[in-house]
Design an enzyme around this catalytic site. Structure first.
Site, PDB file in Angstrom:
ATOM      1  N   ASN A  95       0.804  -1.222   0.000  1.00 11.40           N
ATOM      2  CA  ASN A  95       0.000   0.000   0.000  1.00 11.40           C
ATOM      3  C   ASN A  95       0.840   1.276   0.000  1.00 11.40           C
ATOM      4  OD1 ASN A  95      -2.278  -1.467  -0.218  1.00 11.40           O
ATOM      5  ND2 ASN A  95      -3.003  -1.175   1.865  1.00 11.40           N
ATOM      6  N   HIS A 175      -4.325   2.399  14.670  1.00 10.10           N
ATOM      7  CA  HIS A 175      -5.415   1.551  14.181  1.00 10.10           C
ATOM      8  C   HIS A 175      -4.858   0.137  14.006  1.00 10.10           C
ATOM      9  CE1 HIS A 175      -9.123   0.596  12.263  1.00 10.10           C
ATOM     10  NE2 HIS A 175      -8.638   0.491  11.052  1.00 10.10           N
TER      11      HIS A 175
HETATM   12  N1  APR Z   1      -4.907   4.375  -7.924  1.00  8.27           N
HETATM   13  C1  APR Z   1      -6.250   4.329  -7.819  1.00  8.27           C
HETATM   14  N2  APR Z   1      -6.902   3.226  -7.381  1.00  8.27           N
HETATM   15  C2  APR Z   1      -6.168   2.171  -7.032  1.00  8.27           C
HETATM   16  C3  APR Z   1      -4.758   2.166  -7.115  1.00  8.27           C
HETATM   17  C4  APR Z   1      -4.122   3.342  -7.590  1.00  8.27           C
HETATM   18  N3  APR Z   1      -2.818   3.423  -7.699  1.00  8.27           N
HETATM   19  N4  APR Z   1      -4.327   0.952  -6.706  1.00  8.27           N
HETATM   20  C5  APR Z   1      -5.400   0.223  -6.370  1.00  8.27           C
HETATM   21  N5  APR Z   1      -6.520   0.965  -6.567  1.00  8.27           N
HETATM   22  C6  APR Z   1      -7.918   0.570  -6.377  1.00  8.27           C
HETATM   23  C7  APR Z   1      -8.228  -0.849  -6.775  1.00  8.27           C
HETATM   24  O1  APR Z   1      -8.349  -0.974  -8.185  1.00  8.27           O
HETATM   25  C8  APR Z   1      -9.535  -1.103  -6.035  1.00  8.27           C
HETATM   26  O2  APR Z   1     -10.656  -0.791  -6.845  1.00  8.27           O
HETATM   27  O3  APR Z   1      -8.265   0.616  -4.987  1.00  8.27           O
HETATM   28  C9  APR Z   1      -9.464  -0.131  -4.848  1.00  8.27           C
HETATM   29  C10 APR Z   1      -9.446  -0.832  -3.493  1.00  8.27           C
HETATM   30  O4  APR Z   1     -10.695  -1.406  -3.322  1.00  8.27           O
HETATM   31  P1  APR Z   1     -10.919  -2.787  -2.549  1.00  8.27           P
HETATM   32  O5  APR Z   1      -9.962  -3.822  -3.057  1.00  8.27           O
HETATM   33  O6  APR Z   1     -12.380  -3.089  -2.583  1.00  8.27           O
HETATM   34  O7  APR Z   1     -10.466  -2.453  -1.049  1.00  8.27           O
HETATM   35  P2  APR Z   1     -11.327  -1.694   0.078  1.00  8.27           P
HETATM   36  O8  APR Z   1     -12.092  -2.687   0.858  1.00  8.27           O
HETATM   37  O9  APR Z   1     -12.048  -0.571  -0.548  1.00  8.27           O
HETATM   38  O10 APR Z   1     -10.173  -1.158   1.022  1.00  8.27           O
HETATM   39  C11 APR Z   1      -9.304  -0.126   0.601  1.00  8.27           C
HETATM   40  O11 APR Z   1      -9.022   0.797   2.790  1.00  8.27           O
HETATM   41  O12 APR Z   1      -9.861   0.009   4.778  1.00  8.27           O
HETATM   42  C12 APR Z   1      -8.745   0.075   3.968  1.00  8.27           C
HETATM   43  O13 APR Z   1      -7.470  -1.915   4.480  1.00  8.27           O
HETATM   44  C13 APR Z   1      -8.290  -1.288   3.526  1.00  8.27           C
HETATM   45  O14 APR Z   1      -6.217  -0.597   2.544  1.00  8.27           O
HETATM   46  C14 APR Z   1      -7.552  -0.975   2.254  1.00  8.27           C
HETATM   47  C15 APR Z   1      -8.319   0.223   1.695  1.00  8.27           C
END
Ligand code: APR
Length: 308
Positions: A95, A175
């Protein structure tokens, strides 16, 4: 002109944030993701709910930061969520690359925005966004304490058989496993919960709160919590957009407060139109202070891993 809010990451947390924020009606929403078509599709779907729900905010999805230009608030939800058995800290190396790149783009497009970080490990990602953005500390805030506190309040209310609205509480610290649900300051209808619940019951609730995110991950099996996290984000955005001066538990950059320097960790903070306007220093008992220091040490370990 309506305010403009960018949500980066159109996954579970991001899309739910976009929906909740669009329904507030006070800002236009830009939903960004790297996946082509997906943010556009989700944004259009949210927009089309407007006539039924009764809001007329504009909602667009995009893969380009040009569309985010001039945002007042940017919410970073891009990043991988946990899988069962993982800790939030296990996400740091993946991340950090995502949050660094996203922050750079956001700053170029919206140099005056307020950034709210949601990606995990939360405190470390907030620290990274703060460093990379070069923003003053009032304009970079992490959302985690509201979520942890909401879990604590939910479990206390369930145990007491009362409305969650009547339970007030605070969770401090990072957290993660070192968070500190402040039992001493939790109240039900103004009465300390320590007067109405046995110590053993409170300890179990504290334990469940600390592991609250993991409980959801274990149940979902393919992702982590998003309804309560997105609700937490909206409470922070409300406070900023409406200049409410709410005191909310947030990850904020400490600059001497609580005797801690140069690190993000969860503390009560006052949120208003300028973002994080004040850190509230509550007098801690020695064991609470020690727990907060321990939590800070855990955040610092991640900062070292990131080499920032
Ligand atoms: N730029 C934009 N979007 C991105 C990038 C990037 N460089 N890299 C990944 N993503 C997008 C992914 O394509 C995905 O759609 O981020 C989104 C993450 O969504 P989910 O996999 O559904 O994850 P989510 O449950 O939303 O959690 C996101 O928040 O609570 C925290 O631990 C959790 O780190 C995680 C984040």
């Amino acid at each position: 002109m309506r305010k403009k809010i960018t949500v980066v990451g159109a996954g579970n947390v991001g899309a739910t944030c976009a929906q909740r924020l669009a329904e507030r009606g006070y800002a236009d929403i830009v939903l960004v993701d790297i996946i082509e078509g997906m943010p556009q599709g989700k944004a259009l779907d949210i927009l089309e709910s407007g006539p039924v729900v009764g809001f007329d905010s504009n909602v667009i999805g995009t893969n380009s930061y040009a569309d985010t230009a001039g945002s007042d608030i940017a919410i970073i939800t891009s990043g991988v969520p946990r899988k069962p058995g993982m800790s939030r800290d296990d996400l740091v190396l993946t991340n950090m690359k995502i949050v660094k790149g996203v922050t750079e783009e956001l700053v170029k497009a919206s140099p005056n925005c307020i950034i709210i970080v949601v990606a995990n490990p939360l405190d470390a990602m907030a620290q990274l966004a703060f460093k990379v953005s070069g923003f003053p500390r009032n304009r970079v805030i992490g959302m985690s304490g509201i979520l942890d506190t909401a879990r604590f309040r939910t479990f206390l209310a369930q145990e007491l058989g009362v409305s969650v609205e009547d339970v007030a509480a605070y969770v401090l610290g990072g957290h993660g496993d070192t968070m500190i649900p402040l039992t001493r300051m939790a109240t039900v209808g103004g009465v300390p919960v320590t007067e109405v619940l046995p110590e053993e019951t409170i300890s179990k609730i504290v334990e469940r709160t600390v592991k609250g995110g993991g409980e959801i991950v274990a149940l979902l099996k393919t992702g982590s919590a998003f309804y309560a996290p997105s609700a937490g984000v909206v409470q922070m955005v409300d406070a900023i957009i409406l200049d409410k001066q709410n005191i909310l538990p947030c990850a904020a950059y400490l600059d001497g407060e609580y005797g801690i320097n140069g690190v993000f960790v969860g503390v009560p903070a006052k949120l208003g139109k300028n973002g994080m306007e004040q850190i509230i220093e509550i007098k801690l008992m020695p064991e609470e202070e020690a727990a907060l220091k321990k939590s800070v040490d855990a955040v610092r370990e991640l900062i070292e891993i990131m080499k920032i």
